[in-house]
Scaffold this motif. Sequence first.
Motif, mmCIF file in Angstrom:
data_model
loop_
_atom_site.group_PDB
_atom_site.id
_atom_site.type_symbol
_atom_site.label_atom_id
_atom_site.label_comp_id
_atom_site.label_asym_id
_atom_site.label_seq_id
_atom_site.Cartn_x
_atom_site.Cartn_y
_atom_site.Cartn_z
ATOM 1 N N ASP A 23 -10.110 -17.148 3.410
ATOM 2 C CA ASP A 23 -8.693 -16.668 3.973
ATOM 3 C C ASP A 23 -7.562 -15.870 3.057
ATOM 4 O O ASP A 23 -7.303 -15.140 2.243
ATOM 5 C CB ASP A 23 -8.297 -18.206 3.831
ATOM 6 N N ALA A 24 -7.467 -14.579 4.055
ATOM 7 C CA ALA A 24 -6.795 -13.441 3.645
ATOM 8 C C ALA A 24 -5.590 -13.402 4.145
ATOM 9 O O ALA A 24 -4.444 -12.498 4.025
ATOM 10 C CB ALA A 24 -7.405 -12.745 4.342
ATOM 11 N N GLY A 25 -5.216 -14.320 4.683
ATOM 12 C CA GLY A 25 -3.545 -14.844 4.931
ATOM 13 C C GLY A 25 -2.838 -14.075 3.849
ATOM 14 O O GLY A 25 -3.012 -13.986 2.743
ATOM 15 N N GLY A 26 -1.461 -12.979 4.024
ATOM 16 C CA GLY A 26 -0.943 -12.690 3.697
ATOM 17 C C GLY A 26 -1.474 -11.132 2.591
ATOM 18 O O GLY A 26 -0.867 -10.835 1.499
ATOM 19 N N LEU A 27 -2.572 -11.455 2.643
ATOM 20 C CA LEU A 27 -3.170 -9.885 2.453
ATOM 21 C C LEU A 27 -3.931 -9.192 2.935
ATOM 22 O O LEU A 27 -3.563 -9.275 4.637
ATOM 23 C CB LEU A 27 -4.620 -10.314 1.191
ATOM 24 N N LEU A 28 -3.670 -7.522 2.456
ATOM 25 C CA LEU A 28 -4.171 -6.327 2.707
ATOM 26 C C LEU A 28 -5.151 -6.943 3.313
ATOM 27 O O LEU A 28 -6.526 -7.082 2.488
ATOM 28 C CB LEU A 28 -3.796 -5.835 2.676
ATOM 29 N N VAL A 29 -5.746 -6.661 4.188
ATOM 30 C CA VAL A 29 -7.869 -6.477 4.394
ATOM 31 C C VAL A 29 -7.698 -4.679 4.500
ATOM 32 O O VAL A 29 -7.915 -4.085 5.945
ATOM 33 C CB VAL A 29 -7.957 -7.304 5.977
ATOM 34 N N LEU A 30 -8.701 -4.072 3.992
ATOM 35 C CA LEU A 30 -8.209 -2.667 4.020
ATOM 36 C C LEU A 30 -9.879 -2.270 3.436
ATOM 37 O O LEU A 30 -11.051 -3.280 3.073
ATOM 38 C CB LEU A 30 -7.973 -2.333 2.967
ATOM 39 N N PRO A 31 -10.577 -0.681 4.582
ATOM 40 C CA PRO A 31 -11.491 -0.445 3.999
ATOM 41 C C PRO A 31 -12.380 -0.016 2.564
ATOM 42 O O PRO A 31 -11.110 0.581 2.313
ATOM 43 C CB PRO A 31 -11.971 0.329 5.068
ATOM 44 N N GLY A 32 -13.363 -0.354 2.061
ATOM 45 C CA GLY A 32 -13.705 0.315 0.498
ATOM 46 C C GLY A 32 -13.244 1.324 0.105
ATOM 47 O O GLY A 32 -13.423 2.472 0.979
ATOM 48 N N GLY A 33 -12.566 1.870 -0.270
ATOM 49 C CA GLY A 33 -12.319 3.845 -0.969
ATOM 50 C C GLY A 33 -13.981 4.233 -1.126
ATOM 51 O O GLY A 33 -14.726 3.602 -1.717
ATOM 52 N N VAL A 34 -13.490 5.491 -1.153
ATOM 53 C CA VAL A 34 -14.616 5.996 -0.460
ATOM 54 C C VAL A 34 -13.984 7.248 -2.250
ATOM 55 O O VAL A 34 -12.611 7.982 -1.636
ATOM 56 C CB VAL A 34 -14.597 6.865 0.264
ATOM 57 N N ASP A 35 -14.902 7.181 -3.195
ATOM 58 C CA ASP A 35 -14.172 8.377 -4.444
ATOM 59 C C ASP A 35 -15.183 9.061 -4.310
ATOM 60 O O ASP A 35 -16.013 9.148 -4.540
ATOM 61 C CB ASP A 35 -14.199 7.848 -5.527
ATOM 62 N N VAL A 36 -15.855 10.407 -4.158
ATOM 63 C CA VAL A 36 -16.325 12.024 -3.695
ATOM 64 C C VAL A 36 -16.212 12.715 -4.768
ATOM 65 O O VAL A 36 -16.497 13.750 -4.929
ATOM 66 C CB VAL A 36 -15.803 12.484 -2.311
ATOM 67 N N HIS A 37 -15.736 12.787 -6.061
ATOM 68 C CA HIS A 37 -14.991 12.914 -6.950
ATOM 69 C C HIS A 37 -15.240 12.544 -8.367
ATOM 70 O O HIS A 37 -14.626 12.042 -8.896
ATOM 71 C CB HIS A 37 -14.422 14.164 -7.069
#
Length: 468
Positions: free
Chosen positions: A46-60
């Motif tokens: 249950d992600a109620g109250g949460l942001l659901v975001l794509p995983g971060g991409v760190d290119v350095h």
Amino acid sequence: MASTLIKNGRIVTAVDDYTADILIEDDRVSMIGRNLPAAGQARVYDAGGLLVLPGGVDVHTHLDWDFGVARTVDTFGTGTKAAAFGGTTTVVDFANQTRGEGLLPGIENWRRRAESACVDVGAHMIVLDVNRHSLAEMTTLIREGVTSFKLFTAYPGVLMVDDGALFKAMRVAGGSGAMICVHAENGPVIQVLVEEAVARGDTAPTHHALTRPSSMEGEATHRTIRLAELAATPLYVVHLSAAEALTAVTQARDQGLPVYAETCPHYLFLTVADYDRPGFEGAKYVMTPPLRNQAHQEALWRGLKTNDLQVVSTDHCPFCFNEQPYGMKFSKQQGRNDFSKIPNGAPGVETRLPLIFDGGVRQHGLSLNRFVELTSTAPARLFGLFPRKGTIAVGSDADIILFDPDETWTIRGSEGHSRVDYTMFEGRRGTGRVKKVFLRGQLVVDGTEWLGKEGMGEFLRRGASGRI
Ligand code: URP
Ligand code: ZN
Ligand code: ZN
């Protein structure tokens, strides 16, 4: 088939913001909708109250990297575990050529080291010798999914290439779907300033910044843009710190050139004053380019808003402040009596998302969509990973983070997962915390619990870079 259902979350991508459920089957997103039923086998979150975001991409990042004078302290295993705890599920790290050898042995060596990765990893290639052989190898690497190459105008005698060599590499990249990443500082002029400072006895860490003026970053950025224009290649300016460099990038983009740039959290939150910390503490902040003053910082925040800067990455390049473990060479102490011997680089892979959320969204008025774009979507697009990475969409890898926008934090080096022994952000408070991290559908971080394992990261064969 393993299936996972994430319910009731507020899904934010670079362009969307809506509440829905996400069904993951095996390692991909298979359905997004309202009130999706849980299939028999589904694990439900249950992600109620949460942001659901794509995983971060760190290119350095620089993991397990031999910088000549020193070796970065994180293995791929430890560095990518730290990345995952910070909500980053994809890392593009720098492989390097050894002088006198080809590019292919460099990438083979990197792939062996990268086997312990806990998140997915791609490679950029650092090119040191530009000759007929290495130029041909660039084309081979591009076919194998290594579609970006870093060259340096700094560090004469170590990493620097001359303008002719840079131009030759640019022409190959331009014609083959690759992008040149440039470390833009005027190395020879900086070398003169460093030698003079050391000869005068100005050996404290603050002289690291004083000998690397922002104008020399601006000059090299302008110069490499002109070379890239002539060579007809996309150009990506890494770790941009100076307003003069940003002006050069902005002008190029206004001309319609495919010129892109990243900055890093340390340039957005820390300043040159950090070099004056008591004792030898300033050494913790020695990276290149150096930290700048407030005016540069404000220019960078403006650039992130106006899209003159497209990416925030970390340049995670960790050297311990005290002794490195396992007899690894060398820690920051190497430069106790001479700033020019302090290994250049600093850690940050775990703190990027919370810092940019707090500083960017909460304090500088970036939208949530822009936050996702800067830390995930834009780097994925620029480096040939989109739409597999960098978004939440049917068919994309289920790299997903559940993020609490209201939970507060205090950064403590002792709580981090990197092997490095400090953070540049010790004691900093903020709001917005990574709660759960899914890598290709597998829950790898659950609060403070680690559920991932070394070796689960996959090598990413990337598509063309710099063609967006
Ligand atoms: O000081 C830094 N940035 N070290 C890492 C090497 C580089 O130039 O990115
Ligand atoms: Zn660099
Ligand atoms: Zn770097």
